[in-house]
Enzyme design. Structure first.
Site, PDB file in Angstrom:
ATOM      1  N   CYS A 150      -0.746 -15.353  -4.022  1.00  0.00           N
ATOM      2  CA  CYS A 150       0.639 -15.505  -4.456  1.00  0.00           C
ATOM      3  C   CYS A 150       1.293 -14.157  -4.678  1.00  0.00           C
ATOM      4  CB  CYS A 150       0.690 -16.343  -5.715  1.00  0.00           C
ATOM      5  SG  CYS A 150       0.439 -18.060  -5.320  1.00  0.00           S
ATOM      6  N   GLY A 189     -17.862  10.551   6.530  1.00  0.00           N
ATOM      7  CA  GLY A 189     -16.498  10.637   6.981  1.00  0.00           C
ATOM      8  C   GLY A 189     -16.130  10.434   8.426  1.00  0.00           C
TER       9      GLY A 189
END
Ligand code: LLP
Length: 432
Positions: free
Chosen positions: A361, A248
């Site tokens: 797209c 982390g």
């Protein structure tokens, strides 16, 4: 520059790992993932050396390979003395194919299938980190079938809010992961695991979140985990040999992000752990940490070629590149910040505000908003996105049937293709 492996050469080109990236873009084509092997090794050593120094000889880090999973990364982290964490049979397969020693592999995941568990146990995976009662039952059954006793850790949810973005916070009570202490689920899991003949409860694990900068998070986490370990040792007469604190530590995506001094942080956590053990009158367990992002993120850079520059007066400008959410979905998913530059015009004035858009797209295919590039940006220029070594390739997709870019590993005196560029045949290879 956000990391010391970046620079600008006299031609005004960006350098990465002491190479002119324009030359690399011409040689390998774009989009292109670059990885700086020396930086990966430097980051590994920061953990390996300081864990050994401050926690003791039997403590070492595991590379959280979800951040970047391909064969050569397992070879590199192995050479640096790390173990690995895997979260699927696919990552496990990749690690084993790279001859990673199975006894140094920890298998995580919130929902492992029976076939994954069987694959892991048949391949002598060192430790399975159990996440649910069903999993404890399944691991025991499969171990019985194979006639073995499997070492397990329990994933404990300590109830910590790590102050990061919601998608990566995992330590809170309402998390989908693990057994919460607060609800007593953690104690029930210990009892259940101890009732099984083919399991050896070896330790406890937690992971509170990712991209964490606040060291207090790890102080609180280790306190809670050690209190739990002490209670378990006293009340259930079992030794908790491994305390796994998860991963982390945050990395710098932008100049404004803080620099984390890993050895200093580990030293501080180790002092806290030792003091707490002393207070509780317990032996200090062997410690594992599981860094992913902070091992590979700043060792990665992605290069693209500009295809078009669209100016919409009084609205916005778009610079479109030949990759996008297929090789880096993190902006589309989390709004993640990145530093983006025009790699072949580093010395020009930067005064053209634009959105760097991908080629897919959909309007959401954006790599970054509010990027400032030189006015002269045009088709054929090279865009570089920094700090892309973690969770880019590993989260890439073939959306729109876009082939994935290759990964070129840049060593001190050599360079090699660690992952080949996908071909159209690769993309369609499972179609019948
Ligand atoms: N250990 C466990 C059990 C984890 O779940 C994780 C990350 C790590 C270690 C490594 O954490 P790190 O050192 O990399 O922060 N896709 C997201 C990140 C998801 C992190 C999931 N778990 C992103 O791109 O930001």
């Amino acid at each position: 520059m956000i990391c010391e492996n970046l620079g600008i050469n006299p031609d005004g080109n960006l350098t990465f790992a002491n190479r002119d990236v324009k030359v690399l873009a011409e040689k390998y084509k774009t989009p292109l993932y670059l990885m700086d092997e020396e930086r990966i090794r430097h980051n590994c050593r920061a953990y390996v050396d300081s864990m050994k120094k401050y926690f003791g000889e039997d403590s070492f880090p595991l590379f959280a390979s979800k951040a970047a999973s391909f064969k050569s990364i397992y070879r590199i982290v192995r050479e640096e003395g790390m173990g690995v964490d895997v979260v699927s049979a696919g990552e496990l397969y990749t690690a084993l194919s790279a001859d990673f020693p199975s006894e140094k592999i920890f298998f995580h995941g919130s929902n492992k299938t029976d076939s994954e568990i069987e694959y892991a146990l048949s391949n002598k995976t060192g430790y399975i980190v159990a996440d649910s009662m069903e999993e404890i039952e399944a691991i025991d059954n499969i171990a019985k079938k194979l006639g073995i006793c499997q070492k397990i850790l329990l994933r404990i949810t300590p109830g910590i809010d790590p102050h990061t973005y919601a998608a990566v916070a995992t330590g809170k009570v309402d998390s989908k992961f693990g057994f919460a202490i607060e609800t007593n689920a953690a104690y029930a899991a210990v009892e259940f695991a101890l009732s099984k003949n083919n399991l050896e409860l070896y330790g406890i694990h937690c992971h509170v979140g990712s991209q964490v900068f606040d060291s207090d998070v790890y102080f609180k986490t280790s306190d809670i985990m050690l209190e739990f370990a002490n209670f378990v040792q006293k009340n259930y007469k079992v030794k908790i040999r491994i305390l796994n604190l998860g991963g982390g530590y945050g990395v710098r995506y932008e100049e404004s992000d803080p620099v984390i001094d890993i050895p200093e942080n580990i030293k501080a956590v180790a002092e806290k752990v030792k003091a707490k053990c002393h207070e509780l009158g317990m032996e200090v367990p062997a410690v594992r940490m599981e860094p992913g992002r902070s091992i590979v993120a700043d060792a990665g850079l992605t290069l693209y070629t500009v295809g078009s520059v669209k100016k919409i007066p009084e609205y916005k400008n778009y610079v479109s590149v030949d990759g996008g959410m297929t090789d880096n979905p993190r902006y589309a998913l989390y709004g993640s910040k990145y530093t983006v530059v025009l790699a072949n015009k580093m010395k020009e004035e930067q005064d053209f505000a634009c959105t760097v858009a991908g080629r897919c797209c959909e309007s959401g295919d954006v790599l970054q908003e509010d990027v400032i590039l030189p006015q002269s940006v045009q088709r054929g220029d090279i865009v570089a996105v920094m700090t892309t070594g973690a969770y880019n390739y590993s989260m890439s997709s073939n959306y729109n049937r876009v082939p994935r870019p290759p990964i070129v590993m840049l060593g001190k005196d050599n360079e090699y293709i660690a992952v080949k560029r996908e071909t159209f045949e690769d993309v369609a290879k499972n179609d019948i």
